[in-house]
Design a protein around this motif. Structure first.
Motif, PDB file in Angstrom:
ATOM      1  N   LYS A  29      67.865  66.058  74.624  1.00  0.00           N
ATOM      2  CA  LYS A  29      68.803  66.740  75.525  1.00  0.00           C
ATOM      3  C   LYS A  29      68.054  67.326  76.709  1.00  0.00           C
ATOM      4  O   LYS A  29      68.538  67.303  77.844  1.00  0.00           O
ATOM      5  CB  LYS A  29      69.549  67.847  74.763  1.00  0.00           C
ATOM      6  CG  LYS A  29      70.444  68.708  75.609  1.00  0.00           C
ATOM      7  CD  LYS A  29      71.708  67.983  75.997  1.00  0.00           C
ATOM      8  CE  LYS A  29      72.811  68.904  76.434  1.00  0.00           C
ATOM      9  NZ  LYS A  29      72.842  69.275  77.796  1.00  0.00           N
ATOM     10  N   TRP A  56      67.413  64.546  79.084  1.00  0.00           N
ATOM     11  CA  TRP A  56      68.686  64.271  79.765  1.00  0.00           C
ATOM     12  C   TRP A  56      68.894  65.250  80.924  1.00  0.00           C
ATOM     13  O   TRP A  56      69.270  64.864  82.023  1.00  0.00           O
ATOM     14  CB  TRP A  56      69.807  64.368  78.733  1.00  0.00           C
ATOM     15  CG  TRP A  56      71.192  64.379  79.266  1.00  0.00           C
ATOM     16  CD1 TRP A  56      71.948  65.470  79.572  1.00  0.00           C
ATOM     17  CD2 TRP A  56      72.019  63.246  79.547  1.00  0.00           C
ATOM     18  NE1 TRP A  56      73.183  65.102  80.021  1.00  0.00           N
ATOM     19  CE2 TRP A  56      73.252  63.735  80.021  1.00  0.00           C
ATOM     20  CE3 TRP A  56      71.833  61.879  79.454  1.00  0.00           C
ATOM     21  CZ2 TRP A  56      74.295  62.898  80.388  1.00  0.00           C
ATOM     22  CZ3 TRP A  56      72.877  61.048  79.815  1.00  0.00           C
ATOM     23  CH2 TRP A  56      74.091  61.548  80.280  1.00  0.00           C
ATOM     24  N   GLU A  57      68.635  66.520  80.666  1.00  0.00           N
ATOM     25  CA  GLU A  57      68.831  67.543  81.695  1.00  0.00           C
ATOM     26  C   GLU A  57      67.747  67.507  82.762  1.00  0.00           C
ATOM     27  O   GLU A  57      68.025  67.668  83.953  1.00  0.00           O
ATOM     28  CB  GLU A  57      68.871  68.927  81.047  1.00  0.00           C
ATOM     29  CG  GLU A  57      70.098  69.145  80.205  1.00  0.00           C
ATOM     30  CD  GLU A  57      70.045  70.417  79.385  1.00  0.00           C
ATOM     31  OE1 GLU A  57      68.959  71.032  79.280  1.00  0.00           O
ATOM     32  OE2 GLU A  57      71.089  70.787  78.838  1.00  0.00           O
ATOM     33  N   CYS A  70      70.538  63.186  84.359  1.00  0.00           N
ATOM     34  CA  CYS A  70      71.294  61.968  84.046  1.00  0.00           C
ATOM     35  C   CYS A  70      72.793  62.164  84.272  1.00  0.00           C
ATOM     36  O   CYS A  70      73.509  61.221  84.598  1.00  0.00           O
ATOM     37  CB  CYS A  70      71.038  61.552  82.598  1.00  0.00           C
ATOM     38  SG  CYS A  70      69.308  61.219  82.227  1.00  0.00           S
ATOM     39  N   LEU A  73      79.043  62.059  79.782  1.00  0.00           N
ATOM     40  CA  LEU A  73      78.792  62.243  78.370  1.00  0.00           C
ATOM     41  C   LEU A  73      80.012  62.948  77.811  1.00  0.00           C
ATOM     42  O   LEU A  73      80.264  64.099  78.128  1.00  0.00           O
ATOM     43  CB  LEU A  73      77.527  63.078  78.156  1.00  0.00           C
ATOM     44  CG  LEU A  73      76.968  63.110  76.755  1.00  0.00           C
ATOM     45  CD1 LEU A  73      76.560  61.704  76.311  1.00  0.00           C
ATOM     46  CD2 LEU A  73      75.765  64.021  76.693  1.00  0.00           C
ATOM     47  N   LEU A 101      65.166  60.767  73.659  1.00  0.00           N
ATOM     48  CA  LEU A 101      66.437  60.448  74.308  1.00  0.00           C
ATOM     49  C   LEU A 101      67.281  59.546  73.413  1.00  0.00           C
ATOM     50  O   LEU A 101      68.505  59.728  73.303  1.00  0.00           O
ATOM     51  CB  LEU A 101      66.177  59.778  75.660  1.00  0.00           C
ATOM     52  CG  LEU A 101      67.343  59.657  76.619  1.00  0.00           C
ATOM     53  CD1 LEU A 101      67.947  61.025  76.940  1.00  0.00           C
ATOM     54  CD2 LEU A 101      66.904  58.967  77.901  1.00  0.00           C
ATOM     55  N   PHE A 132      70.992  60.325  71.907  1.00  0.00           N
ATOM     56  CA  PHE A 132      72.150  59.421  71.991  1.00  0.00           C
ATOM     57  C   PHE A 132      72.689  59.064  70.607  1.00  0.00           C
ATOM     58  O   PHE A 132      73.902  58.916  70.437  1.00  0.00           O
ATOM     59  CB  PHE A 132      71.806  58.147  72.768  1.00  0.00           C
ATOM     60  CG  PHE A 132      71.649  58.360  74.242  1.00  0.00           C
ATOM     61  CD1 PHE A 132      72.437  59.266  74.928  1.00  0.00           C
ATOM     62  CD2 PHE A 132      70.698  57.659  74.963  1.00  0.00           C
ATOM     63  CE1 PHE A 132      72.297  59.472  76.292  1.00  0.00           C
ATOM     64  CE2 PHE A 132      70.543  57.842  76.326  1.00  0.00           C
ATOM     65  CZ  PHE A 132      71.343  58.756  76.982  1.00  0.00           C
TER      66      PHE A 132
END
Length: 150
Positions: free
Chosen positions: A54, A57-58, A62, A68, A129, A133
């Motif tokens: 996460k 992602w941040e 993304c 999401l 990652l 997911f």
């Protein structure tokens, strides 16, 4: 019944109604919290790897292109069900290898197609990652996304 409401009657209606709706609000809030705990993440165990994913992602923003669970930009595909679409939702190693291959092939250079930038992620970042997911894929999204393609 009286046609005129006294100050005492008005005060009692106000306090009684306020108390009634505060109690209703608290009951509904508690019910919502319990529902979210039991339904949305019932099958998804949050691990350190998921938290690091996460963070990746941040860190790379993304969400500026992808969505999401419906949140984010609609420039690139929805990623809530990406591991199920790639048919790797059961095996973390397959998920890592598939995501690594995808990330390393970007940008594709196909004319007229939107291009995802190359972030040059390390294997650990890609693994985290992929774990993120996989975790998101286990959440009961209640029918979201509306189609399998995201």
């Amino acid at each position: 019944m009286r046609e005129v409401m006294t100050k005492t009657m008005a005060r009692n209606v106000f306090y009684g109604g306020s108390l009634f709706f505060i109690v209703i609000f608290l009951i509904m809030s508690a019910q919502s919290v319990q529902y979210i705990k039991n339904v949305s993440t019932a099958n998804a165990e949050l691990t350190d790897s998921v938290a690091r994913g996460k963070h990746v992602w941040e860190k790379h923003a993304c969400i500026n292109c992808h969505t999401l669970m419906g949140e984010g930009a609609y420039f690139a595909p929805e990623l809530q069900n990406v591991m199920a679409r790639w048919d790797v939702a059961e095996d973390p190693e397959d998920a890592f290898e598939t995501l690594k291959g995808w990330m390393e092939s970007q940008p594709t250079g196909i004319e007229g197609r939107r291009q995802m930038p190359q972030f040059n992620l390390s294997d650990d970042e890609i693994r985290d990652l992929a774990e993120f997911f996989l975790w998101v894929n286990k959440i009961d999204a209640q029918g979201w996304p509306p189609n399998d393609a995201g």
